[in-house]
Design an enzyme around this catalytic site. Structure first.
Site, PDB file in Angstrom:
ATOM      1  N   LYS A 131       0.839  -1.058  -0.148  1.00  0.00           N
ATOM      2  CA  LYS A 131       0.053  -0.646   0.012  1.00  0.00           C
ATOM      3  C   LYS A 131       0.750   2.125  -0.272  1.00  0.00           C
ATOM      4  CE  LYS A 131      -4.682  -1.722   1.514  1.00  0.00           C
ATOM      5  NZ  LYS A 131      -5.320  -2.776   1.984  1.00  0.00           N
TER       6      LYS A 131
ATOM      7  N   ARG B 119      -2.898  -9.971   4.806  1.00  0.00           N
ATOM      8  CA  ARG B 119      -3.334 -10.565   3.510  1.00  0.00           C
ATOM      9  C   ARG B 119      -1.916 -10.153   2.130  1.00  0.00           C
ATOM     10  NH1 ARG B 119      -5.441  -7.241  -0.607  1.00  0.00           N
ATOM     11  NH2 ARG B 119      -6.728  -8.157  -1.692  1.00  0.00           N
TER      12      ARG B 119
HETATM   13  N1  PMM Z   1      -7.000  -4.369   0.875  1.00  0.00           N
HETATM   14  C1  PMM Z   1      -7.544  -4.510  -0.382  1.00  0.00           C
HETATM   15  C2  PMM Z   1      -8.378  -5.502  -0.379  1.00  0.00           C
HETATM   16  N2  PMM Z   1      -9.191  -6.170  -0.597  1.00  0.00           N
HETATM   17  N3  PMM Z   1      -9.217  -7.184   2.280  1.00  0.00           N
HETATM   18  C3  PMM Z   1      -9.280  -7.143   3.437  1.00  0.00           C
HETATM   19  N4  PMM Z   1      -9.813  -7.842   4.429  1.00  0.00           N
HETATM   20  N5  PMM Z   1      -8.229  -5.931   3.795  1.00  0.00           N
HETATM   21  C4  PMM Z   1      -7.212  -4.773   2.876  1.00  0.00           C
HETATM   22  O1  PMM Z   1      -6.557  -4.669   4.137  1.00  0.00           O
HETATM   23  C5  PMM Z   1      -8.057  -5.214   1.707  1.00  0.00           C
HETATM   24  C6  PMM Z   1      -8.433  -6.156   1.135  1.00  0.00           C
HETATM   25  C7  PMM Z   1      -6.989  -4.120  -1.495  1.00  0.00           C
HETATM   26  O2  PMM Z   1      -5.543  -3.309  -1.961  1.00  0.00           O
HETATM   27  P1  PMM Z   1      -4.981  -4.712  -3.362  1.00  0.00           P
HETATM   28  O3  PMM Z   1      -5.796  -3.849  -4.669  1.00  0.00           O
HETATM   29  O4  PMM Z   1      -3.139  -4.838  -3.786  1.00  0.00           O
HETATM   30  O5  PMM Z   1      -5.739  -6.243  -3.435  1.00  0.00           O
END
Ligand code: PMM
Length: 266
Positions: free
Chosen positions: A204, A240
């Site tokens: 991020k 994650r």
């Molecule tokens: N961040 C993204 C997408 N899904 N789900 C959870 N539970 N927590 C998060 O911080 C989260 C998520 C955005 O990140 P990406 O675009 O790299 O998937």
């Protein structure tokens, strides 16, 4: 042991891996690599949440994710479905997913709570105030996120979701500044008292600020892995991440630290 969710975005536009895993065999091969590197779950998403992204029609979302969910479930790889849409969550569970990860914590789609209750799978309730484009305004981010998550959990339990299904997530970067993200990490114990906590810091933007300007996204994997170890030491249930191998190593370091290297005899 802290759980690792490996990120698999089957979208044309996710901010760090968008457009890379649109072909089914590429997506499955990447998931298998993450599994081999130590992922406990593969978190499959078909809708980007990057700043400025537009909502995807749930049928298109399902066209993207369901073949992948099915293929992974057939290969005995545990799958989490990253969606705000109840119909997609339900279809993914029918296709073999055993966890629902909702970045809106059930607020976007009023049917999500009932679907979580009916399916009985693990349910990740992320803190959400309407997406990444909402202005971040908090007086005390930790206590506000805590009380809003607490209210969500209470409402979901009214829908019939069982407490043991629930996992919370502070939603780093979702209507949060870099400072809010760091404050939430510093105050993690306030959240771990409520429910098991998942942390999604991977690649991020707030981590990019630690690096030279214009550093490639992959450079964010080292600070991500560091956060994984620190989150584990602060009692997080899971992380994650995109780079599973780096986080696996960081969690192994924490494990040895914690146990005094029990089992390492030489
Ligand atoms: N961040 C993204 C997408 N899904 N789900 C959870 N539970 N927590 C998060 O911080 C989260 C998520 C955005 O990140 P990406 O675009 O790299 O998937």
């Amino acid at each position: 042991m802290t759980a690792i969710l490996g990120v698999l975005n089957v979208t044309p536009d996710s901010f760090s891996d968008g457009g890379r895993w649109e072909r089914l065999d590429d997506a499955v091969a990447h998931a298998q690599r993450m599994r081999d590197a130590g992922a406990d779950w593969i978190d499959v998403g078909g809708e980007s949440t990057r700043p400025g992204s537009v909502a995807v029609d749930p049928r298109e979302e399902q066209d993207r994710v369901l073949p992948v969910v099915r293929a992974l479930a057939d290969a005995d790889i545990p799958v989490s479905i990253d969606t705000r849409n109840a119909a997609t969550a339900r279809a993914a569970v029918e296709a073999g997913a055993t966890m629902i990860n909702d970045v809106s914590g059930g607020l976007y789609d009023p049917h999500m709570g009932p679907v979580a209750a009916e399916t009985g799978v693990r349910f990740v309730v992320m803190h959400w105030r309407g997406g990444v484009d909402v202005a971040p305004e908090y007086i005390d981010v930790v206590s506000e996120v805590r009380s809003e998550l607490k209210a969500r959990l209470a409402e979901l339990i009214v829908f019939g979701v069982k407490p043991e299904q629930l996992i919370i997530d502070p939603g780093l970067g979702f209507a949060k500044t870099a400072q809010h993200n760091w404050e939430l990490l510093r105050g993690l114990d306030q959240l771990t008292q409520l429910a098991p906590v998942l942390i999604g810091a991977s690649r991020k933007r707030f981590l990019g600020r630690l690096l030279p300007p214009n550093a490639p996204l992959g450079k964010r994997d080292a600070p991500t892995a560091t956060i994984s170890a620190l989150a584990a030491s602060a009692g997080a249930w899971g992380v994650r991440v995109h780079d599973v191998a780096a986080t696996r190593l960081a969690l192994d370091v924490w494990d040895h630290w914690k146990t005094g290297g029990a089992g390492d005899s030489d």
